[in-house]
Design an enzyme around this catalytic site. Structure first.
Site, PDB file in Angstrom:
ATOM      1  N   SER A   1      15.536  21.606 -15.971  1.00 21.71           N
ATOM      2  CA  SER A   1      14.324  22.382 -16.235  1.00 21.71           C
ATOM      3  C   SER A   1      14.696  23.675 -16.941  1.00 21.71           C
ATOM      4  O   SER A   1      15.811  24.182 -16.782  1.00 21.71           O
ATOM      5  CB  SER A   1      13.641  22.686 -14.902  1.00 21.71           C
TER       6      SER A   1
ATOM      7  N   GLU B   1      10.160   8.400 -16.762  1.00 19.03           N
ATOM      8  CA  GLU B   1       8.852   9.003 -17.047  1.00 19.03           C
ATOM      9  C   GLU B   1       8.416   8.700 -18.478  1.00 19.03           C
ATOM     10  O   GLU B   1       7.248   8.407 -18.751  1.00 19.03           O
ATOM     11  CB  GLU B   1       8.901  10.515 -16.852  1.00 19.03           C
TER      12      GLU B   1
ATOM     13  N   LYS C   1      16.541  21.861 -10.692  1.00 10.86           N
ATOM     14  CA  LYS C   1      15.888  20.601 -11.033  1.00 10.86           C
ATOM     15  C   LYS C   1      16.796  19.597 -11.742  1.00 10.86           C
ATOM     16  O   LYS C   1      17.649  19.953 -12.546  1.00 10.86           O
ATOM     17  CB  LYS C   1      14.675  20.859 -11.945  1.00 10.86           C
TER      18      LYS C   1
ATOM     19  N   HIS D   1       0.831  -1.223   0.000  1.00 15.51           N
ATOM     20  CA  HIS D   1       0.000   0.000   0.000  1.00 15.51           C
ATOM     21  C   HIS D   1       0.856   1.260   0.000  1.00 15.51           C
ATOM     22  O   HIS D   1       0.436   2.307   0.479  1.00 15.51           O
ATOM     23  CB  HIS D   1      -0.953   0.055   1.195  1.00 15.51           C
TER      24      HIS D   1
END
Ligand code: ARG
Length: 461
Positions: A279, A292, A285, A158
């Site tokens: 970024s 992804e 970043k 979970h």
């Protein structure tokens, strides 16, 4: 439209240019050209062997086809829309090169059995390439796992801390998944590797062909037993797209974990510069674009499976032009799976580092050893449910007191239950918690070492 359609004699006027474009598949089925040539070479040899055409003519056909292969490889053969599809493109060029003999190639054959043959030859080769890439991925997983048998990471259910596990155990779970993927593709291969060549348009042919001979030349394991089925079956492609989707499920789940692990909140891995991006606005970043993208590309691979299932579901026997729509789905899934396997393998091998300090810290700062306290009592005769309830209370009071289980004094333990002794501290230390789970398939170090050995053996087979 400079060139006349092959079938134009039966028609009064030319195809509308927009319809010609709509009808054509050459822009994408050119991908099949090498397989088309190989299939045609086998067909030509068979025609001669069965005395359907003279041997010298078959030799001319084969030489012409091989010349087209050379021209294509050198970038000199680039058929356009006027050819409609790769099969006509090759036939037209063949007639240009060798003259009228070229017009004999299509004896006892249809584009319907031809395209089925090409697609299977293509997929056969692609399946082997994908299986090879799965092997590289597994090798890298195994290399990292072997170095991290005793690296302990939180295990979750979970997405809540559950019980600590060995990092090797976690990685070996993906090894197992990709082993099934590898085997599954092997199963698919068996049904891809059946020859429809010689099924003709749908009903077979009047010529005394030898389908087993072409199958043998093309290294097919068998031939389709029913010509209607042979020209219209795309089960093998659906199976492939399904196997490709399952591979992507696995890669996507792994990618999701890497994305989580790379976050500030988890901090379990750092992304190295070779596989991360920045970024355009936030200078701090470092983004996990590779996992992804893999997670994102999974969608189109599922979509390709869905697309072909829907294409097939309403088709009457035998060939229907709808079947031309199978190719882009197949090519896209092949290319996407290959690219994703390459990317994740590189990412794992050189694009990320496990942060062992963070991992070691993580597993000492939670209650993921609570089951082990209950097991401790249960092993000493206390019924498990009773022990479980007692530990539940200890967790509640410890949380309130801002303590972890390892912070309780021996006196406190013994007040909770007389069976607790000084060895409770050892029993709940993360390393011991992992080491002790030696049931078959568990995360205990001894088990992992066995699994690693077995995995190595599987790879060397
Ligand atoms: N381009 C076609 C396809 O991909 C080849 C077969 C065409 N057959 C036909 N009867 N029109 O399916």
């Amino acid at each position: 439209m400079t060139q006349q359609q092959t079938w134009s004699q039966r028609f009064e006027s030319a195809l509308h240019p927009i319809i010609a474009n709509f009808n054509a598949s050459i822009n994408f089925d050119i991908e099949l050209i090498e397989y088309d040539l190989t299939g045609s070479v086998a067909h030509a040899k068979m025609l001669a062997k069965c005395d359907i055409i003279p041997a010298e003519e078959a030799e001319k056909l084969v030489a012409g086809l091989e010349q087209i292969r050379e021209e294509y490889r050198q970038g000199k053969f680039q058929p356009g829309i006027e050819s409609e599809d790769v099969h006509f493109a090759v036939e037209h060029r063949l007639v240009e090169i060798i003259g009228d003999v070229g017009k004999k190639l299509h004896t006892a054959r249809s584009r319907n059995d031809q395209v089925g043959t090409d697609t299977r030859l293509y997929l056969r080769e692609q399946i082997q390439q994908i299986r090879q890439k799965l092997r590289f991925f597994q090798c890298v997983l195994l290399d990292i796992a072997e170095k991290n048998v005793e690296t302990i990471i939180p295990g979750y259910t979970h997405l809540q801390r559950a019980q600590p596990v060995s990092l090797a155990h976690h990685l070996l779970a993906y090894f197992e998944m990709s082993q099934r993927d590898w085997e599954r593709l092997g199963d698919v291969y068996r049904r891809v590797n059946i020859s429809p060549l010689g099924c003709g348009a749908l009903a077979g042919t009047t010529f005394p062909i030898d389908r087993h001979y072409t199958a043998q030349l093309l290294h097919f394991d068998a031939v389709y037993a029913n010509s209607l089925d042979g020209v219209s079956d795309r089960d093998f492609a659906i199976e492939f797209l399904s196997a490709a989707s399952i591979i992507m499920v696995h890669l996507s789940r792994f990618s999701e974990e890497i994305i989580l692990w790379a976050s500030e909140e988890f901090g379990f891995v750092s992304l190295l510069d070779s596989c991360a991006t920045g970024s355009s606005i936030m200078p701090q970043k470092k983004n996990p674009d590779v996992p992804e993208l893999i997670r994102g590309k999974t969608g189109r691979v599922f979509g390709n499976l869905q697309a072909l299932l829907v294409v097939m579901k309403g088709l009457p026997l035998a060939y229907n032009k709808d079947l031309q729509e199978d190719k882009e789905s197949i090519f896209d899934s092949v290319n996407t799976v290959k690219a994703c396997l390459d990317a994740i393998t590189i990412l794992l091998r050189e694009g990320l580092e496990f942060r062992s300090h963070r991992l070691a810290e993580a597993v000492t700062q939670d209650f993921s050893n609570a089951t082990d306290v209950a097991d401790y009592l249960a092993a000493r005769g206390v019924p498990f449910r009773e022990a479980y309830n007692l530990v539940g209370k200890v967790v509640k009071t410890s949380l309130a007191a801002g303590k972890l289980l390892k912070d309780l004094t021996l006196e406190e333990w013994q007040q909770l239950h007389p069976k607790f002794e000084a060895d409770i501290y050892e029993a709940i230390a993360p390393r011991q918690v992992v080491a002790a789970r030696n049931s078959y398939g568990g995360t205990g170090f001894a088990r992992i070492k066995e699994s690693l050995e077995f995995a190595r053996k599987q790879l060397s087979e």
